[in-house]
Write a protein that holds these residues in place. Structure first.
Motif, mmCIF file in Angstrom:
data_model
loop_
_atom_site.group_PDB
_atom_site.id
_atom_site.type_symbol
_atom_site.label_atom_id
_atom_site.label_comp_id
_atom_site.label_asym_id
_atom_site.label_seq_id
_atom_site.Cartn_x
_atom_site.Cartn_y
_atom_site.Cartn_z
ATOM 1 N N LEU A 1 0.811 -1.211 0.000
ATOM 2 C CA LEU A 1 0.000 0.000 0.000
ATOM 3 C C LEU A 1 0.850 1.270 0.000
ATOM 4 O O LEU A 1 0.396 2.324 -0.469
ATOM 5 N N ASP A 2 2.070 1.176 0.499
ATOM 6 C CA ASP A 2 2.969 2.331 0.474
ATOM 7 C C ASP A 2 3.243 2.811 -0.948
ATOM 8 O O ASP A 2 3.609 3.977 -1.164
ATOM 9 N N HIS A 3 3.079 1.911 -1.917
ATOM 10 C CA HIS A 3 3.382 2.250 -3.307
ATOM 11 C C HIS A 3 2.116 2.434 -4.149
ATOM 12 O O HIS A 3 2.180 2.486 -5.379
ATOM 13 N N VAL A 4 0.948 2.510 -3.487
ATOM 14 C CA VAL A 4 -0.314 2.722 -4.200
ATOM 15 C C VAL A 4 -0.849 4.109 -3.849
ATOM 16 O O VAL A 4 -1.086 4.410 -2.677
ATOM 17 N N ASN A 5 -1.030 4.932 -4.850
ATOM 18 C CA ASN A 5 -1.552 6.284 -4.620
ATOM 19 C C ASN A 5 -2.912 6.232 -3.942
ATOM 20 O O ASN A 5 -3.774 5.422 -4.295
ATOM 21 N N GLY A 6 -3.126 7.105 -2.972
ATOM 22 C CA GLY A 6 -4.447 7.252 -2.369
ATOM 23 C C GLY A 6 -4.852 6.164 -1.408
ATOM 24 O O GLY A 6 -6.042 6.034 -1.096
ATOM 25 N N ALA A 7 -3.888 5.364 -0.920
ATOM 26 C CA ALA A 7 -4.218 4.263 -0.012
ATOM 27 C C ALA A 7 -3.966 4.665 1.437
ATOM 28 O O ALA A 7 -2.945 5.275 1.759
ATOM 29 N N LEU A 8 -4.905 4.284 2.301
ATOM 30 C CA LEU A 8 -4.773 4.548 3.730
ATOM 31 C C LEU A 8 -4.957 3.236 4.475
ATOM 32 O O LEU A 8 -5.982 2.565 4.341
ATOM 33 N N LEU A 9 -3.955 2.854 5.266
ATOM 34 C CA LEU A 9 -3.989 1.594 6.011
ATOM 35 C C LEU A 9 -4.342 1.846 7.473
ATOM 36 O O LEU A 9 -3.696 2.649 8.142
ATOM 37 N N HIS A 10 -5.359 1.136 7.954
ATOM 38 C CA HIS A 10 -5.699 1.127 9.373
ATOM 39 C C HIS A 10 -5.231 -0.212 9.953
ATOM 40 O O HIS A 10 -5.770 -1.265 9.602
ATOM 41 N N THR A 11 -4.238 -0.169 10.800
ATOM 42 C CA THR A 11 -3.727 -1.384 11.435
ATOM 43 C C THR A 11 -4.612 -1.735 12.627
ATOM 44 O O THR A 11 -4.856 -0.890 13.494
ATOM 45 N N ILE A 12 -5.089 -2.973 12.663
ATOM 46 C CA ILE A 12 -5.958 -3.425 13.749
ATOM 47 C C ILE A 12 -5.139 -4.265 14.719
ATOM 48 O O ILE A 12 -4.729 -5.385 14.401
ATOM 49 N N SER A 13 -4.888 -3.701 15.883
ATOM 50 C CA SER A 13 -4.169 -4.393 16.953
ATOM 51 C C SER A 13 -5.149 -4.691 18.081
ATOM 52 O O SER A 13 -6.344 -4.405 17.972
ATOM 53 N N ASN A 14 -4.654 -5.229 19.170
ATOM 54 C CA ASN A 14 -5.533 -5.555 20.301
ATOM 55 C C ASN A 14 -6.257 -4.316 20.828
ATOM 56 O O ASN A 14 -7.368 -4.415 21.354
ATOM 57 N N ARG A 15 -5.654 -3.181 20.671
ATOM 58 C CA ARG A 15 -6.266 -1.939 21.145
ATOM 59 C C ARG A 15 -7.555 -1.618 20.400
ATOM 60 O O ARG A 15 -8.490 -1.043 20.963
ATOM 61 N N GLU A 16 -7.619 -1.990 19.112
ATOM 62 C CA GLU A 16 -8.808 -1.692 18.317
ATOM 63 C C GLU A 16 -9.881 -2.778 18.426
ATOM 64 O O GLU A 16 -11.001 -2.587 17.939
ATOM 65 N N VAL A 17 -9.550 -3.920 19.010
ATOM 66 C CA VAL A 17 -10.527 -5.009 19.150
ATOM 67 C C VAL A 17 -11.486 -4.656 20.279
ATOM 68 O O VAL A 17 -11.130 -4.698 21.456
ATOM 69 N N ASP A 18 -12.722 -4.304 19.920
ATOM 70 C CA ASP A 18 -13.712 -3.866 20.900
ATOM 71 C C ASP A 18 -14.836 -4.871 21.104
ATOM 72 O O ASP A 18 -15.758 -4.633 21.880
ATOM 73 N N GLY A 19 -14.775 -6.020 20.389
ATOM 74 C CA GLY A 19 -15.824 -7.018 20.505
ATOM 75 C C GLY A 19 -17.082 -6.670 19.735
ATOM 76 O O GLY A 19 -18.038 -7.444 19.726
ATOM 77 N N LYS A 20 -17.083 -5.524 19.089
ATOM 78 C CA LYS A 20 -18.247 -5.098 18.311
ATOM 79 C C LYS A 20 -17.880 -4.902 16.851
ATOM 80 O O LYS A 20 -18.260 -5.694 16.000
ATOM 81 N N THR A 21 -17.110 -3.851 16.570
ATOM 82 C CA THR A 21 -16.683 -3.629 15.182
ATOM 83 C C THR A 21 -15.637 -4.653 14.772
ATOM 84 O O THR A 21 -15.723 -5.247 13.694
ATOM 85 N N PHE A 22 -14.647 -4.867 15.631
ATOM 86 C CA PHE A 22 -13.596 -5.857 15.372
ATOM 87 C C PHE A 22 -13.508 -6.812 16.563
ATOM 88 O O PHE A 22 -13.462 -6.375 17.714
ATOM 89 N N LYS A 23 -13.467 -8.103 16.249
ATOM 90 C CA LYS A 23 -13.421 -9.111 17.313
ATOM 91 C C LYS A 23 -12.090 -9.848 17.377
ATOM 92 O O LYS A 23 -11.875 -10.663 18.267
ATOM 93 N N SER A 24 -11.196 -9.603 16.411
ATOM 94 C CA SER A 24 -9.891 -10.258 16.423
ATOM 95 C C SER A 24 -8.902 -9.437 15.631
ATOM 96 O O SER A 24 -9.266 -8.481 14.935
ATOM 97 N N THR A 25 -7.635 -9.831 15.718
ATOM 98 C CA THR A 25 -6.586 -9.189 14.924
ATOM 99 C C THR A 25 -6.119 -10.111 13.801
ATOM 100 O O THR A 25 -5.117 -9.849 13.162
ATOM 101 N N GLY A 26 -6.866 -11.201 13.576
ATOM 102 C CA GLY A 26 -6.521 -12.151 12.532
ATOM 103 C C GLY A 26 -7.195 -11.813 11.209
ATOM 104 O O GLY A 26 -7.774 -10.725 11.037
ATOM 105 N N HIS A 27 -7.148 -12.747 10.277
ATOM 106 C CA HIS A 27 -7.706 -12.522 8.949
ATOM 107 C C HIS A 27 -9.211 -12.262 9.029
ATOM 108 O O HIS A 27 -9.938 -12.967 9.716
ATOM 109 N N SER A 28 -9.658 -11.242 8.364
ATOM 110 C CA SER A 28 -11.047 -10.764 8.310
ATOM 111 C C SER A 28 -11.489 -10.072 9.590
ATOM 112 O O SER A 28 -12.582 -9.509 9.656
ATOM 113 N N LEU A 29 -10.673 -10.147 10.659
ATOM 114 C CA LEU A 29 -10.832 -9.314 11.857
ATOM 115 C C LEU A 29 -12.081 -9.618 12.675
ATOM 116 O O LEU A 29 -12.383 -8.896 13.627
ATOM 117 N N GLY A 30 -12.811 -10.699 12.340
ATOM 118 C CA GLY A 30 -14.086 -10.951 13.000
ATOM 119 C C GLY A 30 -14.983 -9.727 12.899
ATOM 120 O O GLY A 30 -15.737 -9.394 13.813
#
Length: 363
Positions: A276-305
């Motif tokens: 993504l660093d080499h794609v114009n107009g791309a913004l990456l949101h990294t999902i770590s344990n801090r972002e796992v709220d059990g509602k929007t994101f349930k995991s830090t794995g593939h598809s993020l639950g």
């Protein structure tokens, strides 16, 4: 409530069959009708999802009314082989592999009385998919083209009915393989899309190199279904599947909002971030344990639950507050992709966009 429609159309011809394919496209228009502020949202389901599932039907209706979109999906090439509900019968071979000879004899003698033997066991078997040259999980450009053909038909339907829409609100939303196909759609039609919402796209189809394993946990024992796809045994054009190759030097016009977990088991975060660093107009949101709220994101794995409805709302807010650096045309411009094996191009001589390829001879 949103109005829903279903249309059957011809699909992208596959590389392995001359037969005409037919598939269904589904779309919903907002209850308040289409106007100049109405966008088009292409939803692409991945493995385990399909256009007729409850969640995607709900998304088409809800997004149409809540966010003023014509929402579109289709039964693209090979979707039926990508589901989780394929039947797997337990065979004697599967039992003998997991049970000791004594356990097997006890179970054979009195199944009802000795079911406790099966507790906690996992029985694994290969799914018989019955793919063929006409219908198979191709995992690449053919699947992407089905979506582009459906979108072209939708644009024609709107035009024929005198319905104008907002050219600055043509988006794709996909998860996992669906998000991967979103990048392919954007690469094949560079001037068509204004934005992509990507949840956990990989850069190369994972199941071209790995068997797919789906485990169903039961009350007594578990079943592990193994899917081995026909394309994994074919000689493929790897560059034609590889997003890093396809986006190298590509002038991307679409705004990209990506969500990717730190523990994604299909593609490491570092590889996705580097891409993504080499794609114009791309913004990456990294999902770590801090972002796992059990509602929007349930995991830090593939598809993020992920809750797909909540993720869409967040990403759309970003897409529509960011100013685009370049204006897209929402048309199928001439596209040519050259790999070391093939030249790919889209032709509209038959009225709809069709992808062709021929052997590349570098003279």
């Amino acid at each position: 409530m949103a109005k829903e429609y279903e249309v059957q159309i011809n699909g992208q011809p596959t590389w392995y069959s001359d037969q005409v394919r037919r598939f269904k496209m589904y779309f919903a228009e907002p209850e308040n009708q289409v106007n100049r502020d109405t966008g088009i949202l292409l939803l692409i389901a991945g493995y385990g999802g399909n256009a007729n599932s409850h969640v995607y039907q709900k998304m088409r209706r809800k997004f149409a009314d809540m966010y003023n979109f014509v929402t579109l999906q289709c039964d693209y090439l090979g979707w039926q082989f990508m589901q989780d509900d394929q039947h797997l019968a337990i065979t004697e071979q599967m039992l003998r592999k997991e049970l000791s000879p004594r356990e097997f004899r006890s179970l054979e003698k009195d199944y009802a009385g000795n079911q406790q033997i099966l507790h906690g066991k996992t029985f694994s078997g290969k799914i018989e998919l019955r793919e063929n040259a006409q219908e198979f999980n191709e995992m690449g450009m053919n699947q992407a083209m089905d979506h582009l053909m459906a979108l072209h038909i939708l644009q024609d339907i709107l035009k024929e009915n005198g319905l104008d829409y907002c050219r600055d609100r043509v988006y794709i939303y996909g998860q996992s393989h669906g998000a991967y196909l979103a990048y392919l759609c954007n690469r094949l039609a560079p001037d068509l899309f204004c934005g992509i919402i990507d949840n956990s796209a990989y850069l190369f189809p994972y199941y071209l190199e790995h068997d797919r394993q789906v485990t169903k946990i039961g009350e007594i024992f578990s079943l592990q279904k193994i899917y081995h796809y026909m394309m994994a045994d074919q000689e493929i054009d790897r560059e034609g599947y590889d997003l890093e190759y396809l986006y190298r030097g590509f002038d991307n016009h679409a705004r990209i909002i990506c969500y990717h977990g730190i523990d994604d088991e299909m593609i490491p975060l570092e590889e996705k971030s580097s891409f993504l660093d080499h794609v114009n107009g791309a913004l990456l949101h990294t999902i770590s344990n801090r972002e796992v709220d059990g509602k929007t994101f349930k995991s830090t794995g593939h598809s993020l639950g992920a809750d797909m409805l909540k993720v869409f709302g967040m990403a759309l807010a970003e897409l529509e507050t960011e100013k685009k650096e370049k204006q897209v045309t929402n048309t199928f411009q001439e596209t040519k992709i050259i790999t070391s094996k093939y030249i790919y191009w889209i032709d509209r001589i038959q009225g709809v966009p069709i992808l062709y390829r021929e052997k590349y001879e570098n003279k």
